[in-house]
Design an enzyme around this catalytic site. Sequence first.
Site, mmCIF file in Angstrom:
data_model
loop_
_atom_site.group_PDB
_atom_site.id
_atom_site.type_symbol
_atom_site.label_atom_id
_atom_site.label_comp_id
_atom_site.label_asym_id
_atom_site.label_seq_id
_atom_site.Cartn_x
_atom_site.Cartn_y
_atom_site.Cartn_z
ATOM 1 N N GLY A 89 -1.392 0.781 6.806
ATOM 2 C CA GLY A 89 -0.755 -0.143 5.872
ATOM 3 C C GLY A 89 -1.777 -0.753 4.926
ATOM 4 O O GLY A 89 -2.754 -0.113 4.529
ATOM 5 N N SER A 90 -1.581 -2.009 4.653
ATOM 6 C CA SER A 90 -2.376 -2.651 3.596
ATOM 7 C C SER A 90 -3.833 -2.830 3.963
ATOM 8 O O SER A 90 -4.656 -3.084 3.078
ATOM 9 C CB SER A 90 -1.762 -4.001 3.242
ATOM 10 O OG SER A 90 -0.450 -3.796 2.758
ATOM 11 N N THR A 91 -4.183 -2.736 5.263
ATOM 12 C CA THR A 91 -5.611 -2.857 5.572
ATOM 13 C C THR A 91 -6.393 -1.737 4.897
ATOM 14 O O THR A 91 -7.577 -1.888 4.606
ATOM 15 C CB THR A 91 -5.880 -2.795 7.089
ATOM 16 O OG1 THR A 91 -5.307 -1.574 7.601
ATOM 17 C CG2 THR A 91 -5.268 -3.981 7.811
ATOM 18 N N PHE A 92 -5.710 -0.632 4.580
ATOM 19 C CA PHE A 92 -6.401 0.480 3.932
ATOM 20 C C PHE A 92 -6.785 0.123 2.497
ATOM 21 O O PHE A 92 -7.626 0.774 1.879
ATOM 22 C CB PHE A 92 -5.514 1.737 3.940
ATOM 23 C CG PHE A 92 -6.263 2.973 3.516
ATOM 24 C CD1 PHE A 92 -7.089 3.648 4.395
ATOM 25 C CD2 PHE A 92 -6.140 3.456 2.214
ATOM 26 C CE1 PHE A 92 -7.789 4.776 3.985
ATOM 27 C CE2 PHE A 92 -6.843 4.587 1.811
ATOM 28 C CZ PHE A 92 -7.669 5.249 2.700
ATOM 29 N N LYS A 93 -6.154 -0.928 1.945
ATOM 30 C CA LYS A 93 -6.483 -1.323 0.560
ATOM 31 C C LYS A 93 -7.957 -1.696 0.419
ATOM 32 O O LYS A 93 -8.513 -1.643 -0.683
ATOM 33 C CB LYS A 93 -5.590 -2.499 0.130
ATOM 34 C CG LYS A 93 -4.136 -2.063 -0.132
ATOM 35 C CD LYS A 93 -3.213 -3.247 -0.325
ATOM 36 C CE LYS A 93 -1.775 -2.748 -0.498
ATOM 37 N NZ LYS A 93 -0.790 -3.848 -0.325
#
Lengths: 450, 505
Positions: free
Chosen positions: B234-238
Site C-alpha cells: 500500500g502507501s508505505t511503498f510511496k
Amino acid sequence: MATPSAVARSTPRPRPVRTRRNTELALVLAAVLIAVLGYNEVGVNIDGSVPSGAAGYGAALGVLALLAHGVIRWRAPYADPLLLPIAILLNGVGLVVIYRLDRATPRSEAAPTQLLWSTLGVALFIAVVLSLRDHKRLQRYAYSGALVALVLLVLPVLFPPVYGSRIWITVGPLSFQPGEFAKILLAVFFAAYLAVHRDALALTGRRIWGVRLPVGRVLGPVLLIWAAFVGVLVLETDLGTSLLFFGLFVIMLYVATARSGWIAIGLLLAAVGAAGVGWLSPHVHSRVTDWLDPLGSIEAGRGANQIAQSLFAFAWGGLLGTGLGNGHSILIGFAAKSDFILATVGEELGLTGLIALFLLYALLVSRGFRTGIALTDPFGRLLAIGLAAIVGIQVFVVAGGVLDLIPLTGMTLPFIAQGGSSVVTNWIIVALLVRMSDVARRPAPRPEEA
Amino acid sequence: MPRRGGAGSPAGGPQGLPGISTTGRRAGTFCVLLIVALAAQATRVQVFQAKELDHNPANQRLTVERYSQPRGNILVGHDTVTGSVPTGGRYDYRRTYTDGPLYAAVTGYSSQTYGNTQLEGTEDDVLSGTDPRLAGWALWDAIARKQNPGGDVYTTIDKAAQQAAMKGLGSQKGAVAAIEPATGRILALASTPSYDPGSFAGTSAADQQAWDELQADTNQPMLNRALRQIYPPGSTFKVVTAAAALAAGTVTDIDAPTGAPYPYVLPGTTTPLVNDTPVCNRPNLSLDTAMIYSCNTVLGYLGVRTGLDTMVSTARDFGFNDAKLDIPVRAARSNFDTEMNESQLALSSIGQFDTAATPLVMAMVAAGVANNGTVMYPQLVDRLTRSDGTAVQVMEPRTYRQALTPAVAAQVQRLMTDVVEKGTGTNARIRGATVGGKTGTAQQGVDNSGTPYAWFISWAKPAGSGEVPPVAVAVVIADSDATDVTGGGLAAPIARAVMQAVLGG
C-alpha cells in the site's frame, strides 16, 4: 623335477617336536585380556566408568580358559595351539557384544545366561577331550547318532513355533535348537559312511551323460538320510540349517570321492530346491525380495526392513567403528543379539573389527581342514573336514545374510551370537578338532592307517 | 606334474583320482574363499555404500546422534531462549524453549519428529555440534568420531523491542520487523498468532497432537509473517516511489509543485485514481504535501513520470525481487513487476497491483532511508560460539546496496518526518525523538471486501541527534477486529512502542 622333494617326503627327517603349549597359553591369556578390555570399553563408553563386574567377569572367563588349556596340556599335548585361543576369543567377544546389547535392552538380559552356557560349553569341551581318547570310536555310533539327530530334529514339531520356525524345544525357561546338536551327529554319520563307501561311490555305477552315477545301493542310505534331514528342516522352515546340511553333504561327498560331478549335481539340486521353496513359501519369497532390494521397502513407504537396518548399522560403523557401546544397532530390533549380532560388531568395531573377526573364523576353519588333511584315517579326515566346513558354511550363511550378500536364512554366528545350544555345540566341535589335531600332530610312531 | 596326494602317496585315492589331501585342501580353500567374499561384501557396505546408507531417510542414526547430547543454545542478549532436557527415551535430549511463543519467529523449532526450521535449521550444524569449525583438532576428531558439544547462536534480537512488538501485535494477526539501520542487525522479528515450538519437540503422542492442531489451525500460527509472507505494501511503498522520483530528478524540490494533475486518469484507460482524503484532490501538489496526506494521484503520476526502469532498480536496491535474501533464514521474495504498462506502473507506484513485500523488506526500506541511502544486509545472527564461549564466527555488517545518494536520502527523511509530524503518521510521534514514518492501508479481497492490511514503516532517533537512527521498523496488521483499520491507527502505535523500546534502552 620334483625328485628332491619326493625324497624328502618319502623319508621325513625326524625333527624335534614342539608342542606349542606355551604359545597357546599366551594366546589364551591375550584372548581373555581382549575380551576384558572390550567389556571395560562398553562400560566406559556408556557409563563413563569401568563396569563394576569387570574383575569377576574377567576372572570367570580366565578360569574357564585356563581350565580348558590345562586339560589340553594334560591330555592332548600335541593339539593345534590356535584352536582354543580362537574359541576363547570368539566366545569372549560374543559375551562382550551381548553384554553391550543388554545395556540397550535393560528388560531382557542375555549375557548372564550366555556366560552360563559358555561355562557349560567349556565343561563339555573338557569332558570330550578327557573322555574321547580316540576319535575313531565315534565311527561305531554313526547310525545310532544319525537316528538320534533325526529324532532331535523332529521333536520341535511337537512344540509351538517361535517366530515362524519350529526349531526350538522349550522346557520351562530353557529352550534350545536341536538342529545345532544334530549337525555334529550328521557330520559323524557322513564321515563314517563315506569313509567306508568312498571307493564304491567314486568308482562304480553307470555312466550317464558323462557322469558316472553310483549304484543306488551305495548312495541310497546316505541320500535317504540327507533327504529326511533337509525335508524336516524345510517343513520347519529352518532354511539356514537345511542349507548348512546340504552344503556339508556336498562338500564331504566331494572330499571323499573327488568327483566334481557331485558339486555340479549339488548346485543343480540346490538351485532347483531354492527356486521351488522360494516359489512355494511366501516366507522365503519375501526374503529373496529383501535380498535383491533391501531398501525397496523404504521407497515403498513401509520403512526399513531388518536387512536395511542391518546395512545401516554396518555403514554407520565405517572403517573404524563407533566404539563398543556407541552404536545404535539396537534399531535392528528383534534378533539383534542372535541372527543379527554381526551388525553390532560391524557398527561398533567397524570394518577393521569385522575383518579381524573373519580372519579368526578363516583361521579356525583352515586349522580344521589342516587337521583333517594331516590325519591318516579316512574317518578322522572326513570328520575334521566336515566339522571345519560346518563352521565355515555357517559363518558364510549367517554373515552373508545380514550383509545382504545372500538371502537371509536365520542362523547363529558361531560362538558370537546369543544361543545356548549354539555355543555348546561349537565348543564340542572345537573339542573334537583339538582331539583330532592331537592325534594328527603326535610325532610318536604313527599308527597304521585304519 | 606330480599330483599332490596322488596315487603314490599314502593318502592317495585309488586309480589316479585325487586323494583327500587334495580334495580337502580344495574344499578348505573354498570355505576360506567364502569368508573372503564376506570381507569383500563388508568392505562394499562399510566403505563404498556407507555415506548413502548413513543419509537414508529411514536411517534414524543421524537423528539419534543429533539428540544424543544437549543441543547448543540460541541467545537473545545474554539470555538463552532455548534449552535441552534429558528424556530417557531413544533420543537422549529434547529441545525446550524458555519463552517459546515470544521468539518462535526467530528460533523456529527443533523437533525430533518434524525436523528443524528457521535458526534451528540454518544453524543446525553448530547447534548440533557437527560443524567442523567447532572441533579443536578437526582431522583427529573426524577419525575418532568425537562429537563436539553443540555451539551457541547469539542473535541480534533486542529483548525489549521483541517484547514490545509481540505485546503490540497482541491477538491481532500481523508481523513486525525491526532493523538497526547502520548495521542491518535485526532487533525484532515477530509474527502473530505465534506458537510454542517446545510443544512438539519430542516424539510423544502429546507432541504429535500439538503439531496436528497447529497444522490444522486456519490462523496459521506457524507461518512466519515477518519473513515468509508477502503483503501489498500500500502507501508505505510511496517512500520508494518518492525516493526514485528524487533520484531520477523527476522531482528536485520536495516543496515545489510537481505538476501532477487532478484528476489523474490511469494512462491508456478511462479510470481515474482516487484519493482517500479530499486534501489530495487538487492538481500540482508538492511531493511533501502528497506524502503528508498520502495522495495516490501524485505518487502514481510521479511513478509513471520516473519510469519503469528507475522504479524497478530503486525497488530492487531496497530488497525487492531478491529470491535469495538470507538472514540466514531465507525471506520470501518481495515483488515489484519488471514488465508493466503505464497504468499498471501507476498502481504499482502506490503499492498496489502486483506489488507485494515482506515486513522485513519494508523495514529495509525505512532503514535504508534512515541510513542515508545505504541499505545494509539484514542479519539475525550476531555470532556463533563454541560451548565454552569462544567465537567460531562473528558476523560483520555488510552493505546490501547503495539505494540512494545521501542527498536524496536526506530529502526522503524529511518527507517521512513530515508524515509523522503533520500527516497520517502522528500516532508514531515520540516525545524527545525525531521520528520518520509512512502509513499504508492496502485493500484486499474481492472488491476490497476483506479487512485491509494496515501498514506502518518508520525510523526514530533521539531529537537533535546527527547520528543514523538506531531503529527502523515495519509493522503489518493483516487481520484485526478494529473497526477503523488504517496504518496510522493500528500499526503506527506498535511501531512507536518498538522504537521507544530501542531508544529507551
